[in-house]
Design a protein around this motif. Structure first.
Motif, PDB file in Angstrom:
ATOM      1  N   GLN A   1       9.618  -0.958 -10.680  1.00 14.46           N
ATOM      2  CA  GLN A   1       9.554  -2.388 -10.977  1.00 14.46           C
ATOM      3  C   GLN A   1      10.423  -3.184 -10.016  1.00 14.46           C
ATOM      4  OE1 GLN A   1      10.667  -2.693 -15.077  1.00 14.46           O
ATOM      5  NE2 GLN A   1       8.708  -1.894 -15.824  1.00 14.46           N
ATOM      6  N   ARG A   2      11.620  -2.691  -9.735  1.00 17.15           N
ATOM      7  CA  ARG A   2      12.508  -3.389  -8.807  1.00 17.15           C
ATOM      8  C   ARG A   2      11.927  -3.404  -7.397  1.00 17.15           C
ATOM      9  NH1 ARG A   2      18.340  -1.150  -9.572  1.00 17.15           N
ATOM     10  NH2 ARG A   2      18.719  -2.587  -7.849  1.00 17.15           N
ATOM     11  N   LEU A   3      11.279  -2.308  -6.993  1.00 17.28           N
ATOM     12  CA  LEU A   3      10.651  -2.280  -5.673  1.00 17.28           C
ATOM     13  C   LEU A   3       9.481  -3.259  -5.601  1.00 17.28           C
ATOM     14  CD1 LEU A   3      10.749   1.546  -4.928  1.00 17.28           C
ATOM     15  CD2 LEU A   3      12.057  -0.242  -3.775  1.00 17.28           C
TER      16      LEU A   3
ATOM     17  N   ASN B   1       0.825  -1.217   0.000  1.00 20.69           N
ATOM     18  CA  ASN B   1       0.000   0.000   0.000  1.00 20.69           C
ATOM     19  C   ASN B   1       0.858   1.265   0.000  1.00 20.69           C
ATOM     20  OD1 ASN B   1       0.857  -0.417   2.603  1.00 20.69           O
ATOM     21  ND2 ASN B   1      -1.131  -0.039   3.541  1.00 20.69           N
ATOM     22  N   CYS B   2       1.997   1.243   0.689  1.00 20.58           N
ATOM     23  CA  CYS B   2       2.897   2.410   0.675  1.00 20.58           C
ATOM     24  C   CYS B   2       3.518   2.605  -0.703  1.00 20.58           C
ATOM     25  CB  CYS B   2       4.005   2.249   1.715  1.00 20.58           C
ATOM     26  SG  CYS B   2       3.436   2.482   3.401  1.00 20.58           S
ATOM     27  N   LEU B   3       3.934   1.525  -1.319  1.00 14.21           N
ATOM     28  CA  LEU B   3       4.552   1.614  -2.637  1.00 14.21           C
ATOM     29  C   LEU B   3       3.545   2.058  -3.690  1.00 14.21           C
ATOM     30  CD1 LEU B   3       7.018   1.294  -4.389  1.00 14.21           C
ATOM     31  CD2 LEU B   3       6.563  -1.150  -4.512  1.00 14.21           C
ATOM     32  N   ALA B   4       2.321   1.539  -3.613  1.00 18.50           N
ATOM     33  CA  ALA B   4       1.285   1.929  -4.575  1.00 18.50           C
ATOM     34  C   ALA B   4       0.947   3.412  -4.456  1.00 18.50           C
ATOM     35  CB  ALA B   4       0.033   1.077  -4.371  1.00 18.50           C
TER      36      ALA B   4
ATOM     37  N   ARG C   1       8.790  13.692  -6.025  1.00 16.45           N
ATOM     38  CA  ARG C   1       8.748  14.985  -5.336  1.00 16.45           C
ATOM     39  C   ARG C   1       9.759  15.043  -4.197  1.00 16.45           C
ATOM     40  NH1 ARG C   1       3.332  15.930  -3.199  1.00 16.45           N
ATOM     41  NH2 ARG C   1       2.804  13.818  -3.786  1.00 16.45           N
ATOM     42  N   ALA C   2       9.920  13.943  -3.471  1.00 14.56           N
ATOM     43  CA  ALA C   2      10.868  13.928  -2.355  1.00 14.56           C
ATOM     44  C   ALA C   2      12.314  14.027  -2.852  1.00 14.56           C
ATOM     45  CB  ALA C   2      10.686  12.665  -1.528  1.00 14.56           C
ATOM     46  N   LEU C   3      12.591  13.385  -3.979  1.00 13.15           N
ATOM     47  CA  LEU C   3      13.950  13.399  -4.516  1.00 13.15           C
ATOM     48  C   LEU C   3      14.215  14.586  -5.434  1.00 13.15           C
ATOM     49  CD1 LEU C   3      14.330   9.615  -5.351  1.00 13.15           C
ATOM     50  CD2 LEU C   3      15.310  10.854  -3.412  1.00 13.15           C
ATOM     51  N   ARG C   4      13.149  15.294  -5.807  1.00  7.32           N
ATOM     52  CA  ARG C   4      13.254  16.410  -6.749  1.00  7.32           C
ATOM     53  C   ARG C   4      13.890  15.966  -8.064  1.00  7.32           C
ATOM     54  NH1 ARG C   4      15.609  20.569  -2.309  1.00  7.32           N
ATOM     55  NH2 ARG C   4      13.839  20.473  -0.927  1.00  7.32           N
ATOM     56  N   ALA C   5      13.436  14.806  -8.530  1.00  2.00           N
ATOM     57  CA  ALA C   5      13.916  14.237  -9.794  1.00  2.00           C
ATOM     58  C   ALA C   5      12.865  13.248 -10.290  1.00  2.00           C
ATOM     59  CB  ALA C   5      15.244  13.509  -9.596  1.00  2.00           C
ATOM     60  N   SER C   6      12.902  12.968 -11.582  1.00  2.00           N
ATOM     61  CA  SER C   6      11.971  11.978 -12.112  1.00  2.00           C
ATOM     62  C   SER C   6      12.498  10.580 -11.797  1.00  2.00           C
ATOM     63  CB  SER C   6      11.793  12.153 -13.620  1.00  2.00           C
ATOM     64  OG  SER C   6      13.033  11.977 -14.266  1.00  2.00           O
ATOM     65  N   VAL C   7      11.604   9.732 -11.332  1.00  8.10           N
ATOM     66  CA  VAL C   7      11.965   8.369 -10.951  1.00  8.10           C
ATOM     67  C   VAL C   7      11.592   7.445 -12.109  1.00  8.10           C
ATOM     68  CG1 VAL C   7      11.563   6.517  -9.286  1.00  8.10           C
ATOM     69  CG2 VAL C   7      11.562   8.897  -8.534  1.00  8.10           C
ATOM     70  N   PRO C   8      12.573   6.731 -12.685  1.00  7.45           N
ATOM     71  CA  PRO C   8      12.256   5.836 -13.806  1.00  7.45           C
ATOM     72  C   PRO C   8      11.365   4.675 -13.366  1.00  7.45           C
ATOM     73  CG  PRO C   8      14.627   5.857 -13.340  1.00  7.45           C
ATOM     74  CD  PRO C   8      13.968   6.760 -12.359  1.00  7.45           C
ATOM     75  N   ASP C   9      10.624   4.133 -14.325  1.00  7.25           N
ATOM     76  CA  ASP C   9       9.746   2.994 -14.042  1.00  7.25           C
ATOM     77  C   ASP C   9      10.534   1.776 -13.571  1.00  7.25           C
ATOM     78  OD1 ASP C   9       7.435   4.364 -14.634  1.00  7.25           O
ATOM     79  OD2 ASP C   9       7.472   3.794 -16.754  1.00  7.25           O
ATOM     80  N   GLU C  10      11.795   1.662 -13.971  1.00  7.21           N
ATOM     81  CA  GLU C  10      12.631   0.520 -13.564  1.00  7.21           C
ATOM     82  C   GLU C  10      12.787   0.471 -12.049  1.00  7.21           C
ATOM     83  OE1 GLU C  10      16.057   1.817 -15.553  1.00  7.21           O
ATOM     84  OE2 GLU C  10      15.212   1.456 -17.530  1.00  7.21           O
ATOM     85  N   ILE C  11      12.870   1.620 -11.415  1.00  7.68           N
ATOM     86  CA  ILE C  11      13.003   1.666  -9.954  1.00  7.68           C
ATOM     87  C   ILE C  11      11.740   1.109  -9.306  1.00  7.68           C
ATOM     88  CG2 ILE C  11      13.245   3.193  -7.953  1.00  7.68           C
ATOM     89  CD1 ILE C  11      15.826   2.915  -9.522  1.00  7.68           C
TER      90      ILE C  11
END
Length: 92
Positions: free
Chosen positions: A74-76, A49-52, A62-72
């Motif tokens: 998927q790995r999570l 639920n947290c990941l979703a 928003r927390a990282l101030r960068a775009s997070v790729p879909d691969e990240i």
């Protein structure tokens, strides 16, 4: 030595650093990686639920101030799948 505590960016629960997953934006290159490197970090609970919620509302980005790729993401999600023949939550 006292344990380090961090807050999940999705559910806002405080937990020990080892109980959460770390996502890092590496400083000079602005690449986003899991669990390693120096730079801006965000922590998330190892729960579906947290990941979703983090993925749907772009909380990691928003927390990282960068775009997070879909691969990240998927790995999570793969880490959430139980290991065959084991009781652990993650397959690290």
């Amino acid at each position: 030595m006292e344990p380090n505590y961090r807050r999940c960016l999705s559910c806002r629960r405080v937990a020990q650093k080892q109980a959460l997953w770390r996502v890092v934006r590496i400083h000079p290159s602005r690449q986003v990686k899991l669990d390693q490197g120096m730079g801006r970090s965000a922590y998330i609970c190892p729960q579906a639920n947290c990941l979703a919620a983090a993925q749907k509302k772009n909380r990691l980005g928003r927390a990282l101030r960068a775009s997070v790729p879909d691969e990240i993401y998927q790995r999570l999600w793969q880490r959430l799948e139980p290991c065959p023949g084991s009781i652990q939550r993650s397959c690290d």
